[in-house]
Design an enzyme around this catalytic site. Sequence first.
Site, short mmCIF file in Angstrom:
data_model
loop_
_atom_site.label_atom_id
_atom_site.label_comp_id
_atom_site.label_asym_id
_atom_site.label_seq_id
_atom_site.Cartn_x
_atom_site.Cartn_y
_atom_site.Cartn_z
N ARG A 187 0.85 -1.19 0.00
CA ARG A 187 0.00 0.00 0.00
C ARG A 187 0.89 1.24 0.00
O ARG A 187 1.85 1.34 0.76
CB ARG A 187 -0.94 0.01 1.22
N ASP B 94 5.47 -0.16 -6.51
CA ASP B 94 4.34 -0.51 -7.36
C ASP B 94 3.09 0.22 -6.88
O ASP B 94 2.03 0.09 -7.49
CB ASP B 94 4.09 -2.03 -7.34
N HIS C 201 0.87 -0.01 -10.04
CA HIS C 201 0.05 -0.93 -9.25
C HIS C 201 -0.34 -2.15 -10.08
O HIS C 201 -1.51 -2.51 -10.19
CB HIS C 201 -1.22 -0.21 -8.74
N GLU D 59 -2.00 7.74 -5.30
CA GLU D 59 -2.29 7.13 -6.60
C GLU D 59 -3.77 7.19 -6.99
O GLU D 59 -4.10 7.04 -8.17
CB GLU D 59 -1.83 5.68 -6.62
#
Length: 343
Positions: free
Chosen positions: A231, A255, A292, A260
């Site tokens: 996260r 990632d 992600h 985001e």
Amino acid sequence: MKVVAYSIKPFEKEFLAKANQKKHDITLISNPLGPDTAIFAQGKDAVVVFTNDDVSAPVVEKLADLGIKYIATRSAGTDHIDKDAAGKRGIKLANVPAYSPQAIAEHTAALALSLSRHIVKADQHSHHFDFKLDELIGFNFFGKTVGLIGLGHIGHATAAIFKGLGCKVIAYDVVTPADTQGIEMVSLEELLKTADVISLHAPLTPQTRHLINKDTIALMKPGVMLLNTSRGALVDTAAAVDALEQGRIGYLGLDVYENEKGLFFEDHERDTNHDPLLARLMAHPNVIVTPHQAFLTNEALQQIADQTIKNLDQWQNNKCVGNACVCAKNCRVVPVNIETTVN
């Protein structure tokens, strides 16, 4: 069961169709869930959401007023859902707590190896027929200490990969798992001080938000490699950028990104203004950011779809799904750690 699924990408449709087998009447829409799109749930029994959907208290209230009884998320994480609001309105919740942990673990390893061997820079140079070896010196993982923060399914899968590379694997978790074979459990402080590579595999909770911050970074080895495939808000991005500029962090593989929402999963190349913090972060050559996508394998997508449909099946059959059930009468608040049964 009548269902509307939000934030559906084209590649998800075949997996959901295969899992559903026309059992449920599911409307697939690309729009994210939010205050203005909650109306699409009118006449439905359930909504299916993803991590970037807005499932805050005001939206939950709108869904409840529309008659929604169930919210299923196509993710392990549930921090995007206001569980208290859902509990108060008697809405049952379910997630996908375990899906191909190898997908996330392998992406974590891909980030680590790409950073250590400068794969992105080498590929860019080679595409311009520049085959010099300058600035491409990497390091062996063999013999290095890898510290995992969080030792659930994904943490264990990640540990297996790094052990296969000949690393010493240490881990910190608030709960010591039953299986720690080949993994040394240590305190968070010891992990931060001794690991050459630190990889995050923890859920986002009030306690873990900005777990990686100015103070915890100061404990790390100079030049440490930091990886986050869990996260985004586990990392204080501004502190990480400062540490990159100071040389405290030598390699950073992300990632996920704390800001985001509304950014990842879409093409923003032609935007006039880009997120200044993210732009500052990605200006560093020792940083790799992926959008992600760690979960994005055929195997994981099918398991996510299968479990999502299974959650709907169990609700339709009036079966509570593990701890992810809020009884219609005498409602209780859904616990922070939502779990569902998985075959």
